[in-house]
Design a protein around this motif. Sequence first.
Motif, short mmCIF file in Angstrom:
data_model
loop_
_atom_site.label_atom_id
_atom_site.label_comp_id
_atom_site.label_asym_id
_atom_site.label_seq_id
_atom_site.Cartn_x
_atom_site.Cartn_y
_atom_site.Cartn_z
N PRO B 248 0.82 -1.22 0.00
CA PRO B 248 0.00 0.00 0.00
C PRO B 248 0.84 1.26 0.00
O PRO B 248 0.43 2.29 -0.55
N ILE B 249 2.05 1.20 0.59
CA ILE B 249 2.90 2.39 0.62
C ILE B 249 3.32 2.75 -0.81
O ILE B 249 3.31 3.93 -1.20
N LEU B 250 3.66 1.74 -1.58
CA LEU B 250 4.03 1.98 -2.98
C LEU B 250 2.89 2.63 -3.76
O LEU B 250 3.11 3.57 -4.51
N THR B 251 1.69 2.10 -3.54
CA THR B 251 0.54 2.66 -4.24
C THR B 251 0.41 4.15 -3.94
O THR B 251 0.26 4.98 -4.83
N VAL B 252 0.47 4.47 -2.65
CA VAL B 252 0.30 5.86 -2.26
C VAL B 252 1.44 6.71 -2.79
O VAL B 252 1.24 7.83 -3.27
N GLY B 254 3.01 6.38 -5.49
CA GLY B 254 2.73 6.69 -6.89
C GLY B 254 1.66 7.77 -7.01
O GLY B 254 1.80 8.73 -7.78
N LEU B 255 0.60 7.62 -6.20
CA LEU B 255 -0.49 8.60 -6.28
C LEU B 255 -0.04 9.98 -5.82
O LEU B 255 -0.49 11.00 -6.33
N GLN B 256 0.87 9.98 -4.83
CA GLN B 256 1.30 11.26 -4.26
C GLN B 256 2.23 12.02 -5.17
O GLN B 256 2.51 13.19 -4.94
N PHE B 257 2.75 11.35 -6.18
CA PHE B 257 3.80 11.99 -6.98
C PHE B 257 3.31 13.29 -7.60
O PHE B 257 4.03 14.29 -7.63
N GLY B 258 2.08 13.29 -8.08
CA GLY B 258 1.52 14.50 -8.67
C GLY B 258 1.48 15.63 -7.66
O GLY B 258 1.89 16.76 -7.94
N ASN B 259 1.01 15.29 -6.42
CA ASN B 259 0.96 16.31 -5.38
C ASN B 259 2.34 16.81 -5.04
O ASN B 259 2.54 17.99 -4.77
N LEU B 260 3.30 15.88 -5.07
CA LEU B 260 4.67 16.24 -4.75
C LEU B 260 5.17 17.28 -5.75
O LEU B 260 5.85 18.24 -5.39
N VAL B 303 4.38 12.92 -14.00
CA VAL B 303 3.41 12.12 -13.25
C VAL B 303 3.12 10.81 -13.98
O VAL B 303 3.08 9.74 -13.37
N VAL B 304 2.97 10.90 -15.31
CA VAL B 304 2.68 9.68 -16.07
C VAL B 304 3.83 8.69 -15.93
O VAL B 304 3.62 7.50 -15.66
N VAL B 305 5.06 9.19 -16.06
CA VAL B 305 6.22 8.31 -15.93
C VAL B 305 6.27 7.71 -14.52
O VAL B 305 6.49 6.51 -14.33
N ALA B 306 6.03 8.56 -13.51
CA ALA B 306 6.08 8.07 -12.13
C ALA B 306 5.04 6.98 -11.91
O ALA B 306 5.32 5.96 -11.27
N ASN B 307 3.85 7.16 -12.47
CA ASN B 307 2.81 6.14 -12.28
C ASN B 307 3.19 4.84 -12.96
O ASN B 307 2.95 3.75 -12.42
N LEU B 308 3.81 4.96 -14.11
CA LEU B 308 4.26 3.77 -14.81
C LEU B 308 5.29 3.02 -13.97
O LEU B 308 5.21 1.81 -13.77
#
Lengths: 324, 325
Positions: B248-252, B254-260, B303-308
């Motif tokens: 779950p930490i990994l998931t978050v 990834g999601l947080q990267f945009g906010n970051l 963000v797209v790259v980070a999510n990938l």
Amino acid sequence: MSALLQIEDLRVTFNTRYGPVTALDSVSLSVNAGETLGVVGESGCGKSITALSVMGLIPSPPGKIAGGAIRLAGEDLTQASEARMRALRGAEMAMIFQEPMTSLNPVFTVGDQIAEAIMLHQKVSADQAFRDAVALLDRVGIPSPDRRARDYPHQLSGGMRQRVMIAMAVSCRPRVLIADEPTTALDVTVQAQIFDLLNEIQRDFGAAIILITHDMGAISEMADRVAVMYAGRVIEQGRADDVLDLPQHPYTRGLISCIPALGKGEDTLREIPGVVPPLHMLGAGCAFADRCAHRAPRCDSEKPLLQAHGHHPVACHAVAEGRI
Amino acid sequence: MTPSYLLRRLFYGLLLMLGVVVLNFLLIRLAPGDPAVVIAGEMGGADEALLAAIRADYGLDKPVLTQLGIYIGNVLQGDLGQSFFFNQPVATLIGDRIGPTILLVLCAQVISILLGVFLGVIAARKPNGVLSGFVSVFATIGYAVPVFWTGIMLIILFASVFPIFPVEGMQSVRLRDAGFMIRALDVAHHLVLPAFTLALIYLAQYARLSRASMLEVLGSDYIRTARAKGASERSVLFKHALRNASLPILTVAGLQFGNLISGALLVETVFNWPGMGRLAFDSILRRDYPTIMGVLFFASAMVVVANLLTDLSYRLADPRLRGKS
Ligand SMILES: Nc1ncnc2c1ncn2[C@@H]1O[C@H](COP(=O)(O)OP(=O)(O)OP(=O)(O)O)[C@@H](O)[C@H]1O
Ligand code: SF4
Ligand SMILES: [Mg+2]
């Protein structure tokens, strides 16, 4: 001569929202090398807690060992340090759990998980441990073990996983092997195979086995002696043949009459009416009283103690008074 | 993880980027204000003839859809247009600034994950202990406090009380000609405050998340199995439990990267960090539309790259997902 594993007057309590409850009370059991002790009883009677106490794995808090002793070859485990317990766990005593589907770590291969158990207690290289793990998988009857050793738990069936658990448990040739309902989660055909495997392993390794189950059929096939538990106490104990053929306690009688006669199908399965009272509702008397046909006033005020009677000890006022 | 899966993810990523380009373009064009007036303003005065010339020059006189088509065509060729204000290609402007932003964002991400997870794991060991309570309080505060406030407080603290970290910029002027190692250390020194400021909010979240995730995992049957083998407490925590709790930490993460990234834009402004954040800030104030769109484009691409990458690492961490699509 004292037994290899001897549990004396064990008392385990849990802190619950109803206050402290006694999950095990005056439990005394023993098992010798090469012998199988069956422990039977309905769900919630304290079988797993007894096993976990021996392993030193009672979840604490909320649980704790509040009294008694557990002696392994004379050494009292309730007084042992955590480091000492770690050295014993997996090496001198091992446990197979009730839940094969969830007892293996999903992110490591089964071979690695067995190899880890080996390396924790033996000075061998990682390669050697993995080869030993493959050999153990072969020993517990897993086909193409070298390929399977690289599988993750989710790639194996429940029966396979339980075999892996057995392989892991016997990897360091423990002197005491506790099998906590090793087959409840499995198919009937697989159940028989697992019991056969446990028998073979006992023959090979000479371990003392504590077999926890509520399957009286398994007891009659596997166990040398049997202890019947009810609401955290041992209520009858003796040689398996004696207890099965001549049960004395009303609860044991009920249990045995519940075994479906061979070939008659599922619908002949009967159950003892009523339920085990929750631990926080246990009163001063016999915990079985509400479900007992032989209940007398004394049963509500005084706890029956385990006393020799006939072939083997039993805890029931009616038996002691000769009423049944 | 098959190559075809990778290709498909890549394809979806590109599709997403195209959507981002279209959306950016339309949003900016639909916003009130006439770009030609802005450009004319930069040139110091506007009459109708000049405005018309500017419109023709920048293609602003064509229908919006035609403009969109031209813009997409240009983006595909790597041309993000010309900045109204700097009078330079947007790609060059961003190219000069994306490095510092990536450096800042990655450092903040690494700090917040490592430190946050470490705190969370320790707190999970004794869920009712002092440290566990501290983590909860710290997580709530870290979550509630705005990043620019933390930044300003740190600036006050380190500018006047403990002047050990630089509070402004990325490099010292006097070291500009020094050797590579010295310059790298200098950048690292400048990075400390902005990176920690940015890391702080997320750090608190990771601490709370990993505490909860660890607590759940520690109650599972396979942890009991690990203990029954005789595994040490450290191995139980960091090997058997953390690997599972990290999912779950990994998931978050990834999601947080945009906010970051959006947080980084703020932090850059506070600490005068020469990244895309200040470029974005300045171009918004100046209505420098091509630059704004360029910054948005790159931020979305990150963000797209980070999510990938998150998705791939998730598959690496969890064997149950491997081989599935
Ligand atoms: N963590 C806990 N907190 C409070 N009570 C507990 C806890 N774990 C077990 N108990 C109590 O201890 C009693 C014995 O539980 P135990 O797991 O030993 O039963 P069991 O005989 O193994 O049953 P089953 O056949 O279902 O496995 C139960 O009545 C349960 O309420
Ligand atoms: S003690 Fe009384 S209530 Fe309990 S089993 Fe015996 S007869 Fe029944
Ligand atoms: Mg149980």
